[in-house]
Design a protein around this motif. Sequence first.
Motif, short mmCIF file in Angstrom:
data_model
loop_
_atom_site.label_atom_id
_atom_site.label_comp_id
_atom_site.label_asym_id
_atom_site.label_seq_id
_atom_site.Cartn_x
_atom_site.Cartn_y
_atom_site.Cartn_z
N GLY A 11 0.78 -1.22 0.00
CA GLY A 11 0.00 0.00 0.00
C GLY A 11 0.82 1.28 0.00
N GLU A 12 2.12 1.18 0.19
CA GLU A 12 2.98 2.37 0.21
C GLU A 12 3.12 2.94 -1.19
OE1 GLU A 12 7.44 3.72 1.67
OE2 GLU A 12 6.70 1.72 2.15
N TRP A 13 3.03 4.25 -1.29
CA TRP A 13 3.17 4.93 -2.58
C TRP A 13 4.63 5.07 -2.94
CZ3 TRP A 13 -0.67 6.11 -5.92
CH2 TRP A 13 -1.98 5.95 -5.44
N LYS A 25 4.24 6.78 -11.01
CA LYS A 25 3.93 6.63 -9.60
C LYS A 25 2.83 5.59 -9.41
CE LYS A 25 5.30 11.29 -8.70
NZ LYS A 25 4.90 12.66 -8.56
N TYR A 27 1.49 2.28 -6.24
CA TYR A 27 1.61 1.75 -4.88
C TYR A 27 1.96 0.27 -4.90
CZ TYR A 27 -3.27 0.47 -5.79
OH TYR A 27 -4.43 -0.04 -6.35
N SER A 63 10.34 5.86 -2.10
CA SER A 63 9.10 6.22 -1.42
C SER A 63 8.59 7.55 -1.96
CB SER A 63 9.37 6.32 0.09
OG SER A 63 8.18 6.57 0.77
N LYS A 67 1.24 12.59 -0.20
CA LYS A 67 -0.08 12.33 0.35
C LYS A 67 -0.53 13.59 1.08
CE LYS A 67 1.17 7.59 1.10
NZ LYS A 67 1.61 6.64 2.07
#
Length: 102
Positions: A11-13, A25, A27, A63, A67
């Motif tokens: 779930g990390e962008w 970009k 996730y 990373s 957000k």
Amino acid sequence: MEVSKKAFAKGEWVAVVNTRLVGCKGYILNHLWGEGYKVKITKDSQGNSINAIIWIGAEDIVSCEEKFEKDDLLALIDFALATNDKQWFMELTSQLPEALLQ
């Protein structure tokens, strides 16, 4: 083997920094065996919405800290309008929750 290498969480962008997809970009969907990840790409390097799934090495992504809280996002949208930056406006409004668009 680098011990300090950061592992990405589901779930990390992330943003692609190497390969022909640089600037895209998306996730993390999951961690693959070894040092790779399955990533859902949602934006191309120009900020256009896309829908693609790639397998990529950890060394090819970083990373992505883009957000925003709802109020911050609305303020940025107002700023994009004030500066007449259509591309940035489109990127920001695509991040709005569906409920706000209706």
